[in-house]
Design a protein around this motif. Structure first.
Motif, PDB file in Angstrom:
ATOM      1  N   LEU A  88      26.294  43.372  24.091  1.00  0.00           N
ATOM      2  CA  LEU A  88      26.420  44.208  25.279  1.00  0.00           C
ATOM      3  C   LEU A  88      27.769  43.919  25.919  1.00  0.00           C
ATOM      4  CD1 LEU A  88      25.303  46.083  27.526  1.00  0.00           C
ATOM      5  CD2 LEU A  88      24.246  44.061  28.550  1.00  0.00           C
ATOM      6  N   GLU A  89      28.561  44.982  26.116  1.00  0.00           N
ATOM      7  CA  GLU A  89      29.843  44.845  26.817  1.00  0.00           C
ATOM      8  C   GLU A  89      29.737  45.510  28.180  1.00  0.00           C
ATOM      9  OE1 GLU A  89      34.582  45.895  26.309  1.00  0.00           O
ATOM     10  OE2 GLU A  89      33.098  47.308  25.552  1.00  0.00           O
ATOM     11  N   ILE A  90      30.139  44.781  29.219  1.00  0.00           N
ATOM     12  CA  ILE A  90      30.159  45.327  30.575  1.00  0.00           C
ATOM     13  C   ILE A  90      31.603  45.675  30.923  1.00  0.00           C
ATOM     14  CG2 ILE A  90      29.582  44.917  32.989  1.00  0.00           C
ATOM     15  CD1 ILE A  90      27.164  44.872  31.036  1.00  0.00           C
ATOM     16  N   TYR A 141      26.002  45.770  36.382  1.00  0.00           N
ATOM     17  CA  TYR A 141      25.116  44.725  36.917  1.00  0.00           C
ATOM     18  C   TYR A 141      23.670  44.914  36.436  1.00  0.00           C
ATOM     19  CZ  TYR A 141      28.574  42.750  40.144  1.00  0.00           C
ATOM     20  OH  TYR A 141      29.672  42.117  40.685  1.00  0.00           O
ATOM     21  N   GLU A 142      23.320  46.141  36.080  1.00  0.00           N
ATOM     22  CA  GLU A 142      21.967  46.438  35.621  1.00  0.00           C
ATOM     23  C   GLU A 142      21.806  46.181  34.125  1.00  0.00           C
ATOM     24  OE1 GLU A 142      19.416  47.369  37.647  1.00  0.00           O
ATOM     25  OE2 GLU A 142      20.831  47.049  39.303  1.00  0.00           O
ATOM     26  N   GLY A 143      22.931  46.179  33.390  1.00  0.00           N
ATOM     27  CA  GLY A 143      22.860  46.021  31.945  1.00  0.00           C
ATOM     28  C   GLY A 143      22.187  47.207  31.290  1.00  0.00           C
ATOM     29  N   LEU A 144      21.546  46.967  30.136  1.00  0.00           N
ATOM     30  CA  LEU A 144      20.821  48.010  29.414  1.00  0.00           C
ATOM     31  C   LEU A 144      19.464  47.456  28.980  1.00  0.00           C
ATOM     32  CD1 LEU A 144      23.661  49.436  27.121  1.00  0.00           C
ATOM     33  CD2 LEU A 144      22.582  50.635  29.036  1.00  0.00           C
ATOM     34  N   PRO A 145      18.534  47.332  29.921  1.00  0.00           N
ATOM     35  CA  PRO A 145      17.238  46.710  29.602  1.00  0.00           C
ATOM     36  C   PRO A 145      16.491  47.412  28.474  1.00  0.00           C
ATOM     37  CG  PRO A 145      17.200  47.753  31.783  1.00  0.00           C
ATOM     38  CD  PRO A 145      18.621  47.717  31.346  1.00  0.00           C
ATOM     39  N   THR A 146      16.700  48.730  28.333  1.00  0.00           N
ATOM     40  CA  THR A 146      16.016  49.491  27.281  1.00  0.00           C
ATOM     41  C   THR A 146      16.386  48.987  25.892  1.00  0.00           C
ATOM     42  OG1 THR A 146      16.090  51.419  28.720  1.00  0.00           O
ATOM     43  CG2 THR A 146      15.588  51.833  26.406  1.00  0.00           C
ATOM     44  N   PHE A 147      17.617  48.494  25.745  1.00  0.00           N
ATOM     45  CA  PHE A 147      18.124  48.073  24.433  1.00  0.00           C
ATOM     46  C   PHE A 147      18.122  46.557  24.256  1.00  0.00           C
ATOM     47  CE2 PHE A 147      19.826  52.230  25.384  1.00  0.00           C
ATOM     48  CZ  PHE A 147      19.603  52.920  24.197  1.00  0.00           C
ATOM     49  N   ILE A 154      29.391  40.295  26.803  1.00  0.00           N
ATOM     50  CA  ILE A 154      30.767  40.038  27.241  1.00  0.00           C
ATOM     51  C   ILE A 154      31.043  40.891  28.469  1.00  0.00           C
ATOM     52  CG2 ILE A 154      31.661  41.741  25.564  1.00  0.00           C
ATOM     53  CD1 ILE A 154      34.241  40.032  25.422  1.00  0.00           C
ATOM     54  N   VAL A 155      31.533  40.253  29.514  1.00  0.00           N
ATOM     55  CA  VAL A 155      31.851  40.941  30.767  1.00  0.00           C
ATOM     56  C   VAL A 155      33.370  40.959  30.916  1.00  0.00           C
ATOM     57  CG1 VAL A 155      31.542  40.956  33.272  1.00  0.00           C
ATOM     58  CG2 VAL A 155      29.676  40.180  31.790  1.00  0.00           C
ATOM     59  N   THR A 156      33.940  42.165  31.051  1.00  0.00           N
ATOM     60  CA  THR A 156      35.396  42.296  31.071  1.00  0.00           C
ATOM     61  C   THR A 156      35.930  42.649  32.454  1.00  0.00           C
ATOM     62  OG1 THR A 156      35.309  44.618  30.401  1.00  0.00           O
ATOM     63  CG2 THR A 156      35.390  42.976  28.639  1.00  0.00           C
ATOM     64  N   ALA A 157      35.203  42.216  33.485  1.00  0.00           N
ATOM     65  CA  ALA A 157      35.652  42.358  34.878  1.00  0.00           C
ATOM     66  C   ALA A 157      35.189  41.122  35.632  1.00  0.00           C
ATOM     67  CB  ALA A 157      35.061  43.622  35.505  1.00  0.00           C
ATOM     68  N   ALA A 158      35.856  40.853  36.752  1.00  0.00           N
ATOM     69  CA  ALA A 158      35.567  39.632  37.520  1.00  0.00           C
ATOM     70  C   ALA A 158      34.283  39.775  38.315  1.00  0.00           C
ATOM     71  CB  ALA A 158      36.729  39.350  38.464  1.00  0.00           C
ATOM     72  N   ALA A 159      33.307  38.934  38.005  1.00  0.00           N
ATOM     73  CA  ALA A 159      32.037  38.948  38.726  1.00  0.00           C
ATOM     74  C   ALA A 159      32.035  37.856  39.798  1.00  0.00           C
ATOM     75  CB  ALA A 159      30.879  38.725  37.759  1.00  0.00           C
ATOM     76  N   PHE A 209      41.161  39.164  36.447  1.00  0.00           N
ATOM     77  CA  PHE A 209      40.564  40.432  36.038  1.00  0.00           C
ATOM     78  C   PHE A 209      40.421  41.353  37.247  1.00  0.00           C
ATOM     79  CE2 PHE A 209      39.274  37.765  32.560  1.00  0.00           C
ATOM     80  CZ  PHE A 209      39.007  38.592  31.490  1.00  0.00           C
ATOM     81  N   VAL A 210      40.277  42.658  36.977  1.00  0.00           N
ATOM     82  CA  VAL A 210      39.901  43.580  38.053  1.00  0.00           C
ATOM     83  C   VAL A 210      38.454  43.285  38.427  1.00  0.00           C
ATOM     84  CG1 VAL A 210      41.517  45.383  37.355  1.00  0.00           C
ATOM     85  CG2 VAL A 210      39.205  45.398  36.405  1.00  0.00           C
ATOM     86  N   PRO A 211      38.035  43.558  39.666  1.00  0.00           N
ATOM     87  CA  PRO A 211      36.681  43.192  40.110  1.00  0.00           C
ATOM     88  C   PRO A 211      35.596  44.010  39.413  1.00  0.00           C
ATOM     89  CG  PRO A 211      38.113  43.735  41.987  1.00  0.00           C
ATOM     90  CD  PRO A 211      38.835  44.133  40.752  1.00  0.00           C
ATOM     91  N   MET A 212      34.474  43.371  39.178  1.00  0.00           N
ATOM     92  CA  MET A 212      33.274  44.048  38.686  1.00  0.00           C
ATOM     93  C   MET A 212      32.552  44.622  39.909  1.00  0.00           C
ATOM     94  SD  MET A 212      30.213  42.364  36.450  1.00  0.00           S
ATOM     95  CE  MET A 212      28.656  43.201  36.144  1.00  0.00           C
ATOM     96  N   VAL A 213      32.335  45.925  39.894  1.00  0.00           N
ATOM     97  CA  VAL A 213      31.764  46.610  41.057  1.00  0.00           C
ATOM     98  C   VAL A 213      30.429  47.218  40.669  1.00  0.00           C
ATOM     99  CG1 VAL A 213      32.185  48.358  42.829  1.00  0.00           C
ATOM    100  CG2 VAL A 213      34.112  47.106  41.826  1.00  0.00           C
ATOM    101  N   SER A 214      29.472  47.173  41.582  1.00  0.00           N
ATOM    102  CA  SER A 214      28.148  47.740  41.284  1.00  0.00           C
ATOM    103  C   SER A 214      28.143  49.243  41.503  1.00  0.00           C
ATOM    104  CB  SER A 214      27.081  47.067  42.156  1.00  0.00           C
ATOM    105  OG  SER A 214      27.366  47.309  43.514  1.00  0.00           O
ATOM    106  N   GLY A 215      27.107  49.890  41.005  1.00  0.00           N
ATOM    107  CA  GLY A 215      26.967  51.335  41.156  1.00  0.00           C
ATOM    108  C   GLY A 215      27.750  52.107  40.098  1.00  0.00           C
ATOM    109  N   LYS A 216      27.799  53.437  40.284  1.00  0.00           N
ATOM    110  CA  LYS A 216      28.537  54.316  39.370  1.00  0.00           C
ATOM    111  C   LYS A 216      29.508  55.141  40.202  1.00  0.00           C
ATOM    112  CE  LYS A 216      24.700  56.094  37.599  1.00  0.00           C
ATOM    113  NZ  LYS A 216      23.792  56.871  36.714  1.00  0.00           N
ATOM    114  N   LYS A 217      30.598  55.574  39.561  1.00  0.00           N
ATOM    115  CA  LYS A 217      31.617  56.301  40.319  1.00  0.00           C
ATOM    116  C   LYS A 217      32.111  57.516  39.540  1.00  0.00           C
ATOM    117  CE  LYS A 217      35.742  55.234  43.020  1.00  0.00           C
ATOM    118  NZ  LYS A 217      36.739  54.207  43.349  1.00  0.00           N
TER     119      LYS A 217
END
Length: 217
Positions: A88-90, A141-147, A154-159, A209-217
């Motif tokens: 899973l890549e974020i 932040y939610e990931g992909l629970p279905t899969f 791997i997270v490619t933004a600053a959490a 890294f650029v910040p990891m932000v919640s939600g969708k845009k």
């Protein structure tokens, strides 16, 4: 329509870049081979193409960047990728990191929260080379629970913290590589899921890294 050409010159510049990554301490040959195989200039604006094999991050729009090659190599090496790993890549961004993972034989599930970047990936012909990459528009932040569960994340933004929902989506024995910290800089972590209640944390070098932000845009 853009002409995607990978010339001898591009391949030569890529080899120089890979050689420099080796000198900087990247020792996993499978990572270096993948970075030699994937044309980074395909993922960048044509105006920046001549700089594609410099070891620098570059803007890709929507306040996002294509990461510095050393950072991509560093995170990928920490992830200890094996063929057929389910990863899973974020933060899909340009799609470059996902292609590196797929080139190494992984099955990649990647999430992008920026609608414009996500839509752009649909019209990027090079991605058809990697049918093992699956693209999703959503909140990292939610990931992909279905899969889930995943072998690696791997997270490619600053959490600002370790997202618990992502930890829940790791297999027992799985690992997550994630930069933790604020805008002033982050520390790279590797977290291994020992069992449902126990996690081991390792700390590595500092990055930006650029910040990891919640939600969708």
């Amino acid at each position: 329509m853009r002409n995607y050409e990978d010339s001898y010159r591009h391949k030569g510049l890529r080899k120089k870049l890979v050689d420099s990554l080796r000198r900087k301490g990247i020792t996993d040959e499978s990572v270096l081979e993948a970075m030699q195989a994937v044309p980074r200039h395909f993922f960048m604006d044509t105006a920046l193409e001549s700089f594609a094999y410099e070891d620098r991050a570059f803007p890709i729009g929507e306040g996002q960047t294509i990461s510095q090659p050393y950072t991509v190599a560093y995170q990928t090496q920490l992830l200890q990728v094996k063929p057929h790993d389910k990863i899973l890549e974020i933060g899909t961004g340009s799609g470059y990191q996902a292609c590196i993972l797929a080139e190494m034989g992984a099955h990649v599930y990647t999430i992008e929260r920026q609608r414009k970047l996500f839509e752009r990936l649909k019209t990027f012909p090079f991605l058809s080379r990697y049918p093992t990459i699956h693209f999703f528009y959503g909140d990292g932040y939610e990931g992909l629970p279905t899969f889930a569960p995943f072998d690696k994340i791997i997270v490619t933004a600053a959490a600002p913290y370790i997202p618990e929902k992502l930890m829940d989506q790791l297999k027992i024995g799985g690992m997550m590589v994630i930069p933790i910290g604020g805008r002033e800089g982050q520390r790279m972590y590797r977290i291994t899921k020992v069992d449902d209640q126990k996690f081991e944390q390792e700390m590595f070098d500092n990055f930006s890294f650029v910040p990891m932000v919640s939600g969708k845009k």
